[in-house]
Scaffold this active site. Structure first.
Site, PDB file in Angstrom:
ATOM      1  N   LYS A 170       9.195  -0.053  12.395  1.00 40.22           N
ATOM      2  CA  LYS A 170       9.917   0.253  10.818  1.00 40.22           C
ATOM      3  C   LYS A 170      10.660   1.277  10.663  1.00 40.22           C
ATOM      4  O   LYS A 170      11.999   1.076   9.857  1.00 40.22           O
ATOM      5  CB  LYS A 170       8.761   0.406   9.682  1.00 40.22           C
ATOM      6  CG  LYS A 170       7.558  -0.610   9.336  1.00 40.22           C
ATOM      7  CD  LYS A 170       6.665  -0.168   8.342  1.00 40.22           C
ATOM      8  CE  LYS A 170       5.592  -1.089   7.958  1.00 40.22           C
ATOM      9  NZ  LYS A 170       4.854  -0.415   7.083  1.00 40.22           N
TER      10      LYS A 170
ATOM     11  N   GLU B 209      10.819  -4.490   4.050  1.00 42.49           N
ATOM     12  CA  GLU B 209      10.938  -6.171   3.740  1.00 42.49           C
ATOM     13  C   GLU B 209      10.497  -6.273   2.145  1.00 42.49           C
ATOM     14  O   GLU B 209      11.031  -6.684   1.428  1.00 42.49           O
ATOM     15  CB  GLU B 209       9.911  -6.853   4.529  1.00 42.49           C
ATOM     16  CG  GLU B 209      10.325  -7.063   5.864  1.00 42.49           C
ATOM     17  CD  GLU B 209       9.952  -6.008   6.861  1.00 42.49           C
ATOM     18  OE1 GLU B 209       9.398  -4.595   6.373  1.00 42.49           O
ATOM     19  OE2 GLU B 209       9.706  -6.133   8.042  1.00 42.49           O
TER      20      GLU B 209
ATOM     21  N   GLU C   8      -3.434  -5.942  15.461  1.00 37.91           N
ATOM     22  CA  GLU C   8      -2.982  -4.536  15.132  1.00 37.91           C
ATOM     23  C   GLU C   8      -3.962  -3.731  15.257  1.00 37.91           C
ATOM     24  O   GLU C   8      -3.879  -2.523  15.343  1.00 37.91           O
ATOM     25  CB  GLU C   8      -2.431  -4.932  13.572  1.00 37.91           C
ATOM     26  CG  GLU C   8      -1.602  -3.704  13.279  1.00 37.91           C
ATOM     27  CD  GLU C   8      -0.800  -3.905  11.758  1.00 37.91           C
ATOM     28  OE1 GLU C   8       0.155  -4.620  11.948  1.00 37.91           O
ATOM     29  OE2 GLU C   8      -1.564  -3.538  10.775  1.00 37.91           O
TER      30      GLU C   8
ATOM     31  N   GLY D 232      -4.563  -1.964   5.620  1.00 38.10           N
ATOM     32  CA  GLY D 232      -3.780  -3.010   4.939  1.00 38.10           C
ATOM     33  C   GLY D 232      -4.323  -4.316   5.324  1.00 38.10           C
ATOM     34  O   GLY D 232      -4.610  -5.254   4.714  1.00 38.10           O
ATOM     35  N   ARG D 233      -4.646  -4.599   6.788  1.00 36.46           N
ATOM     36  CA  ARG D 233      -5.201  -5.783   7.297  1.00 36.46           C
ATOM     37  C   ARG D 233      -6.533  -5.967   6.683  1.00 36.46           C
ATOM     38  O   ARG D 233      -7.166  -7.154   6.984  1.00 36.46           O
ATOM     39  CB  ARG D 233      -5.262  -5.685   8.807  1.00 36.46           C
ATOM     40  CG  ARG D 233      -5.818  -4.502   9.365  1.00 36.46           C
ATOM     41  CD  ARG D 233      -5.253  -4.354  10.868  1.00 36.46           C
ATOM     42  NE  ARG D 233      -5.558  -3.443  11.606  1.00 36.46           N
ATOM     43  CZ  ARG D 233      -4.809  -2.229  11.623  1.00 36.46           C
ATOM     44  NH1 ARG D 233      -3.890  -2.191  11.203  1.00 36.46           N
ATOM     45  NH2 ARG D 233      -5.212  -1.180  12.409  1.00 36.46           N
TER      46      ARG D 233
ATOM     47  N   LYS E 123       0.928  -1.000   0.053  1.00 31.40           N
ATOM     48  CA  LYS E 123       0.136   0.029  -0.051  1.00 31.40           C
ATOM     49  C   LYS E 123       0.914   1.372   0.033  1.00 31.40           C
ATOM     50  O   LYS E 123       0.584   2.155  -0.767  1.00 31.40           O
ATOM     51  CB  LYS E 123      -0.825   0.092   1.472  1.00 31.40           C
ATOM     52  CG  LYS E 123      -1.882   1.034   1.396  1.00 31.40           C
ATOM     53  CD  LYS E 123      -2.766   0.881   2.649  1.00 31.40           C
ATOM     54  CE  LYS E 123      -3.351   2.261   2.819  1.00 31.40           C
ATOM     55  NZ  LYS E 123      -4.059   2.091   4.090  1.00 31.40           N
TER      56      LYS E 123
ATOM     57  N   HIS F 163      -3.613 -32.596  19.672  1.00 36.48           N
ATOM     58  CA  HIS F 163      -2.473 -33.441  20.234  1.00 36.48           C
ATOM     59  C   HIS F 163      -1.054 -32.576  20.465  1.00 36.48           C
ATOM     60  O   HIS F 163      -0.183 -32.763  20.593  1.00 36.48           O
ATOM     61  CB  HIS F 163      -2.090 -34.319  19.083  1.00 36.48           C
ATOM     62  CG  HIS F 163      -3.268 -35.169  18.635  1.00 36.48           C
ATOM     63  ND1 HIS F 163      -3.497 -36.344  19.422  1.00 36.48           N
ATOM     64  CD2 HIS F 163      -3.946 -35.204  18.042  1.00 36.48           C
ATOM     65  CE1 HIS F 163      -4.585 -37.221  18.895  1.00 36.48           C
ATOM     66  NE2 HIS F 163      -5.029 -36.434  18.146  1.00 36.48           N
TER      67      HIS F 163
HETATM   68  O1  F6P Z   1       2.737  -3.971   9.984  1.00 32.60           O
HETATM   69  C1  F6P Z   1       2.660  -2.617   9.672  1.00 32.60           C
HETATM   70  C2  F6P Z   1       1.997  -2.499   8.232  1.00 32.60           C
HETATM   71  O2  F6P Z   1       1.747  -1.189   7.942  1.00 32.60           O
HETATM   72  C3  F6P Z   1       0.812  -3.301   7.990  1.00 32.60           C
HETATM   73  O3  F6P Z   1      -0.506  -2.475   8.644  1.00 32.60           O
HETATM   74  C4  F6P Z   1       0.593  -3.559   6.638  1.00 32.60           C
HETATM   75  O4  F6P Z   1      -0.537  -4.499   6.496  1.00 32.60           O
HETATM   76  C5  F6P Z   1       1.937  -3.872   6.234  1.00 32.60           C
HETATM   77  O5  F6P Z   1       2.587  -3.163   7.349  1.00 32.60           O
HETATM   78  C6  F6P Z   1       2.433  -3.542   4.975  1.00 32.60           C
HETATM   79  O6  F6P Z   1       2.269  -2.470   4.403  1.00 32.60           O
HETATM   80  P1  F6P Z   1       2.409  -2.146   2.935  1.00 32.60           P
HETATM   81  O7  F6P Z   1       1.236  -2.838   2.442  1.00 32.60           O
HETATM   82  O8  F6P Z   1       2.383  -0.423   3.060  1.00 32.60           O
HETATM   83  O9  F6P Z   1       3.787  -2.591   2.381  1.00 32.60           O
END
Ligand code: F6P
Length: 530
Positions: A495, A207, A345, A259-260, A201, A376
């Site tokens: 981050k 990452e 979150e 995002g979530r 987003k 189990h």
């Molecule tokens: O973990 C924090 C966060 O901002 C989440 O809310 C989001 O889903 C994720 O990082 C990934 O963010 P992006 O889609 O901007 O890469």
């Protein structure tokens, strides 16, 4: 209009619930069932192909009435209206929260959503039928979704859950910055028949961009044109273009979708590629039906509202800290991980909507694993441990491939909720000496709460409804706790720190940190090989 800002503990309903809790905290469910053989009639909801049995909870009719009074007194109805009417309820980020708009009926879709869905449909159909090919003229066989958090968990969960609907495309998910797993995946794939989707987003997530760099480089090393192989999903179009993704390969998303909560948007592109666009629309339709149920149903029969209130009851009155989610189907293995982001979150917050520190518990800890595997592993603690863990059992009446094995699976599903509720007390006081000696170890007292969520079949539609159910449950809890559920400043701070440390490691120069962090960083630098 913003959300009402009521401290729930200052409501009359909360005080009544407190008093009621002291009266019934030791009452055993076994007794409640014995007193009322029709208890199930009072505490179940049937809706579409869902049956929710919430009778195995430590509640009476009065508990539900008081919890509903709490929802009413805090103004939940106004909150639901504000959500779906696009009020700026994510006030700390000055944003609307409109994931429900992504799955609304076609006649109510905004132009933005309709256009993005059309773009997705055309793209998916062209990739699946092979008219859109890679730069060497070969049709695509594999898709890599690079994203993390909401840009990974939801799409991955849905793709896995709907594996029975999968076409010939193999979809892979890369989220962590784990080079070993990236190299493993690369070995399995042919670059010339692989489509790479960067889902972010913000398009700034460390990452995701680091992983995207590796796959972009891989395409170039294989003499492939990124204009054929590289696609982006983002609300930061400028940054995606800047990164080298062709404008026509960028699928938009919007800041009013968290995002979530974004799997229903273009973020679901990898899922739509895996199951086809028609099935993806069925998923949206299922979620939309749950939205309608949530908006229009009185609280007493409203699935997300009842589940949320039960959770508040355990979290704030019994002080049970965690909840488990146990799906009895391997295809929902990802569900606990997905829900951890949605729930934790969203509601892991300690400042209320007036800016005050909260003086009561908020976000629950959610965890789980598929049944029967979890039986189990950690169910021993469920049955005889000192902690109470209210649990959602999710099962399906009809499997994709009918067999007697399914009856065995479901026998376990039903047996666990029965055992947790009834326990097995005093049944070992027999004549056998050895048995008597161990009797107290073999007793379990039961009275452990669970919800049974029994659904006809795991289909795109029912899955859409199930996930929307949990989204709304989370919203209701956050609303009642008087917190903001749609920001995530905590993880964003993490981050920023990671970016700073990344630069220090690159320069091999560790700046000022606390002595523990400095020690660890210097140790790492000293001992790494290259
Ligand atoms: O973990 C924090 C966060 O901002 C989440 O809310 C989001 O889903 C994720 O990082 C990934 O963010 P992006 O889609 O901007 O890469």
């Amino acid at each position: 209009m913003s959300l009402l800002k009521n401290n729930p503990t200052e409501t009359q309903a909360w005080q009544k619930l407190k008093k009621h809790f002291y009266e019934i905290q030791f009452v055993k469910m076994q007794e409640l069932f014995a007193q009322n053989p029709n208890r199930i009639r009072e505490f179940n909801i049937r809706w579409n192909d869902f049956l929710i049995d919430f009778s195995k909870n430590r509640i009476t009719a009065e508990t539900i009435n008081l919890l509903i009074e709490l929802a009413e007194e805090t103004g939940l109805k106004t909150g639901i209206d504000a959500l779906v009417n696009g009020e700026i309820i994510n006030e700390t980020e000055n944003r609307k929260v409109l994931h429900t708009d992504l799955r609304t009926s076609k006649d109510k879709q905004t132009d933005d959503v309709a256009a993005a869905l059309k773009q997705m449909q055309h793209f998916c159909e062209s990739i699946i039928n092979g008219t859109l090919k890679g730069s060497t003229g070969k049709a695509f066989t594999d898709v890599i979704n690079i994203g993390i958090g909401g840009s990974d968990l939801g799409p991955k969960l849905v793709t896995e859950a709907l594996a029975d609907y999968k076409n010939h495309l193999n979809v892979h998910y890369i989220s962590n910055i784990d080079n070993d797993s990236i190299q493993c995946l690369k070995k399995k794939l042919q670059a010339e028949t692989t489509l790479v989707i960067i889902v972010s987003k913000s398009f700034t997530t460390l990452e995701t961009i680091s992983n995207a760099d590796i796959f972009k480089e891989w395409l170039l090393q294989n003499n492939l044109k990124t204009s054929y192989h590289l696609v982006a999903v983002s609300s930061n179009i400028a940054e995606a273009v800047n990164y080298g993704v062709e404008q026509q390969n960028i699928f938009p998303m919007w800041d009013y979708v968290g995002g979530r909560y974004s799997l229903w948007s273009t973020v679901g592109l990898s899922t739509a590629l895996s199951i086809g666009f028609d099935r993806f629309e069925e998923l949206l339709h299922g979620a939309h039906q749950m939205d309608e149920h949530f908006i229009n149903t009185p609280f007493k029969q409203n699935i997300p509202v009842i589940l949320a209130l039960l959770s508040v009851w355990y979290n704030n009155f019994f002080c049970f800290e965690t909840e488990a989610v146990i799906p009895y189907v391997d295809k929902l293995k990802m569900l606990p991980a997905y829900l951890q982001q949605v729930v934790m979150e969203s509601n892991g917050k300690n400042t209320d909507r007036q800016g005050n520190p909260v003086n009561y518990e908020t976000g629950t800890i959610v965890w789980g694993e598929v049944g029967t595997n979890s039986q189990h592993a950690f169910f021993q603690l469920f049955h005889q441990g000192t902690k109470m863990i209210p649990t959602d059992f999710i099962g399906f009446v009809n499997p994709y491939f009918p067999s007697d094995l399914h009856d065995l699976l479901m026998a376990n599903f039903f047996a666990q909720t029965e055992a947790l509720m009834n326990g097995k007390e005093g049944n070992y006081h027999h004549t056998d000496e050895d048995t008597d000696k161990n009797a107290k170890y073999k007793e379990f007292k039961g009275n452990r709460p669970s919800n049974t969520i029994l659904i006809d079949k795991l289909t795109p539609k029912s899955l859409g409804s199930l996930l929307a159910m949990y989204e709304h449950k989370t919203f209701v809890q956050g609303f009642i706790w008087n917190i903001y559920s749609f920001d995530q400043f905590g993880v964003e701070y993490g981050k920023v720190l990671a970016n700073n440390i990344k630069a220090e490691l690159k320069e091999k120069h560790i700046k000022q940190h606390d002595c523990s962090t400095s020690f660890l960083l210097n140790y790492y630098l000293k001992n790494k090989n290259a």
